[in-house]
Design a protein around this motif. Structure first.
Motif, PDB file in Angstrom:
ATOM      1  N   PHE A  22      58.941 -47.758  87.832  1.00 59.36           N
ATOM      2  CA  PHE A  22      57.864 -47.851  88.814  1.00 59.36           C
ATOM      3  C   PHE A  22      57.907 -46.679  89.788  1.00 59.36           C
ATOM      4  CE2 PHE A  22      55.835 -49.479  92.672  1.00 59.36           C
ATOM      5  CZ  PHE A  22      54.681 -50.038  92.165  1.00 59.36           C
ATOM      6  N   PHE A  23      59.088 -46.407  90.344  1.00 60.24           N
ATOM      7  CA  PHE A  23      59.198 -45.300  91.297  1.00 60.24           C
ATOM      8  C   PHE A  23      59.070 -43.943  90.599  1.00 60.24           C
ATOM      9  CE2 PHE A  23      61.298 -48.592  93.963  1.00 60.24           C
ATOM     10  CZ  PHE A  23      60.339 -48.581  94.975  1.00 60.24           C
ATOM     11  N   SER A  24      59.512 -43.852  89.360  1.00 56.87           N
ATOM     12  CA  SER A  24      59.315 -42.609  88.595  1.00 56.87           C
ATOM     13  C   SER A  24      57.837 -42.373  88.349  1.00 56.87           C
ATOM     14  CB  SER A  24      60.062 -42.676  87.271  1.00 56.87           C
ATOM     15  OG  SER A  24      61.439 -42.794  87.476  1.00 56.87           O
ATOM     16  N   LEU A  25      57.100 -43.431  88.040  1.00 55.28           N
ATOM     17  CA  LEU A  25      55.659 -43.300  87.844  1.00 55.28           C
ATOM     18  C   LEU A  25      54.986 -42.824  89.127  1.00 55.28           C
ATOM     19  CD1 LEU A  25      53.096 -43.725  86.124  1.00 55.28           C
ATOM     20  CD2 LEU A  25      53.031 -46.047  87.025  1.00 55.28           C
ATOM     21  N   MET A  26      55.389 -43.378  90.255  1.00 52.89           N
ATOM     22  CA  MET A  26      54.815 -42.934  91.528  1.00 52.89           C
ATOM     23  C   MET A  26      55.108 -41.454  91.779  1.00 52.89           C
ATOM     24  SD  MET A  26      55.423 -46.216  94.024  1.00 52.89           S
ATOM     25  CE  MET A  26      54.704 -45.415  95.433  1.00 52.89           C
ATOM     26  N   ALA A  27      56.322 -41.025  91.475  1.00 57.49           N
ATOM     27  CA  ALA A  27      56.687 -39.620  91.677  1.00 57.49           C
ATOM     28  C   ALA A  27      55.889 -38.707  90.741  1.00 57.49           C
ATOM     29  CB  ALA A  27      58.185 -39.435  91.452  1.00 57.49           C
ATOM     30  N   ILE A  28      55.745 -39.106  89.485  1.00 57.70           N
ATOM     31  CA  ILE A  28      54.990 -38.287  88.525  1.00 57.70           C
ATOM     32  C   ILE A  28      53.518 -38.211  88.923  1.00 57.70           C
ATOM     33  CG2 ILE A  28      54.159 -38.217  86.128  1.00 57.70           C
ATOM     34  CD1 ILE A  28      56.987 -37.260  86.352  1.00 57.70           C
ATOM     35  N   LEU A  90      42.823 -37.652  73.945  1.00 58.14           N
ATOM     36  CA  LEU A  90      41.751 -36.656  73.925  1.00 58.14           C
ATOM     37  C   LEU A  90      42.248 -35.231  74.123  1.00 58.14           C
ATOM     38  CD1 LEU A  90      38.901 -38.435  75.901  1.00 58.14           C
ATOM     39  CD2 LEU A  90      39.083 -38.072  73.435  1.00 58.14           C
ATOM     40  N   TYR A  91      43.303 -35.050  74.903  1.00 58.60           N
ATOM     41  CA  TYR A  91      43.761 -33.704  75.233  1.00 58.60           C
ATOM     42  C   TYR A  91      45.005 -33.278  74.484  1.00 58.60           C
ATOM     43  CZ  TYR A  91      40.332 -34.213  78.897  1.00 58.60           C
ATOM     44  OH  TYR A  91      39.162 -34.421  79.577  1.00 58.60           O
ATOM     45  N   GLY A  92      45.313 -33.925  73.377  1.00 60.69           N
ATOM     46  CA  GLY A  92      46.417 -33.466  72.525  1.00 60.69           C
ATOM     47  C   GLY A  92      47.797 -33.866  73.008  1.00 60.69           C
ATOM     48  N   TRP A  93      47.913 -35.004  73.655  1.00 58.03           N
ATOM     49  CA  TRP A  93      49.197 -35.545  74.084  1.00 58.03           C
ATOM     50  C   TRP A  93      49.983 -34.607  75.009  1.00 58.03           C
ATOM     51  CZ3 TRP A  93      49.286 -40.537  73.129  1.00 58.03           C
ATOM     52  CH2 TRP A  93      48.501 -41.017  72.082  1.00 58.03           C
ATOM     53  N   PRO A  94      49.379 -34.140  76.125  1.00 60.91           N
ATOM     54  CA  PRO A  94      50.142 -33.300  77.061  1.00 60.91           C
ATOM     55  C   PRO A  94      51.168 -34.146  77.815  1.00 60.91           C
ATOM     56  CG  PRO A  94      48.023 -33.835  77.989  1.00 60.91           C
ATOM     57  CD  PRO A  94      48.026 -34.380  76.585  1.00 60.91           C
ATOM     58  N   LEU A  95      52.264 -33.524  78.192  1.00 57.26           N
ATOM     59  CA  LEU A  95      53.329 -34.243  78.885  1.00 57.26           C
ATOM     60  C   LEU A  95      52.876 -34.836  80.217  1.00 57.26           C
ATOM     61  CD1 LEU A  95      56.498 -32.096  78.198  1.00 57.26           C
ATOM     62  CD2 LEU A  95      55.875 -34.301  77.224  1.00 57.26           C
ATOM     63  N   ILE A  99      54.099 -38.738  79.816  1.00 61.36           N
ATOM     64  CA  ILE A  99      55.218 -39.261  80.615  1.00 61.36           C
ATOM     65  C   ILE A  99      54.785 -40.451  81.469  1.00 61.36           C
ATOM     66  CG2 ILE A  99      56.859 -38.718  82.455  1.00 61.36           C
ATOM     67  CD1 ILE A  99      57.085 -35.912  81.197  1.00 61.36           C
ATOM     68  N   PRO A 100      53.672 -40.364  82.223  1.00 58.76           N
ATOM     69  CA  PRO A 100      53.243 -41.563  82.963  1.00 58.76           C
ATOM     70  C   PRO A 100      52.856 -42.716  82.038  1.00 58.76           C
ATOM     71  CG  PRO A 100      52.080 -39.638  83.774  1.00 58.76           C
ATOM     72  CD  PRO A 100      52.871 -39.202  82.593  1.00 58.76           C
ATOM     73  N   LEU A 101      52.305 -42.405  80.875  1.00 55.66           N
ATOM     74  CA  LEU A 101      51.954 -43.441  79.908  1.00 55.66           C
ATOM     75  C   LEU A 101      53.200 -44.197  79.461  1.00 55.66           C
ATOM     76  CD1 LEU A 101      49.714 -44.661  78.043  1.00 55.66           C
ATOM     77  CD2 LEU A 101      50.401 -42.953  76.374  1.00 55.66           C
TER      78      LEU A 101
END
Length: 127
Positions: A22-28, A90-95, A99-101
């Motif tokens: 959760f906190f990693s998602l917020m940071a990203i 749609l955009y070719g799996w960019p990081l 990463i948030p996904l």
């Protein structure tokens, strides 16, 4: 041992994995506001508020390990998961989307395990 320390030591490992994701998602989400390509002509403060305020609401309940907060946070994660999965495809799996996904998926699975393993949750039986 204090009451707070005892309470936190009783929480399952899935709680800590959920908090970390959760906190990693917020940071990203905060990081992707400024990098790699910030939105031109938009207020960075407004974009940060739109991205983070819905998540910040859940922080106190998640830190306490409240089951109802985990349930509602899972509903909120679906709102983040849907556009992230579409933009990733749609955009070719960019990081910056993948990463948030992955972090939303990790949180969702950790929340499910936390609710299943938490002895304070009387609605789920493990037998």
């Amino acid at each position: 041992m204090t009451e707070t320390a005892r309470r936190h030591s009783d929480l399952p490992l899935a709680h800590w994995v959920g908090l970390a994701s959760f906190f990693s998602l917020m940071a990203i989400l905060a990081l992707t506001t400024f990098w790699p390509a910030p939105v031109e002509g938009a207020s960075k403060t407004a974009i940060l508020a739109i991205k983070l305020v819905p998540l910040v609401i859940f922080v106190p309940g998640l830190l306490r390990g409240r089951n109802i907060t985990y349930i509602w946070a899972c509903f909120m994660m679906m709102i983040y998961f849907a556009p992230l999965s579409v933009s990733s495809y749609l955009y070719g799996w960019p990081l910056t989307s993948v990463i948030p996904l992955v972090l939303t998926l990790v949180f969702f699975v950790a929340a499910l395990f936390k609710l299943r393993q938490d002895p304070r949750n009387p609605g789920i039986t493990t037998g």
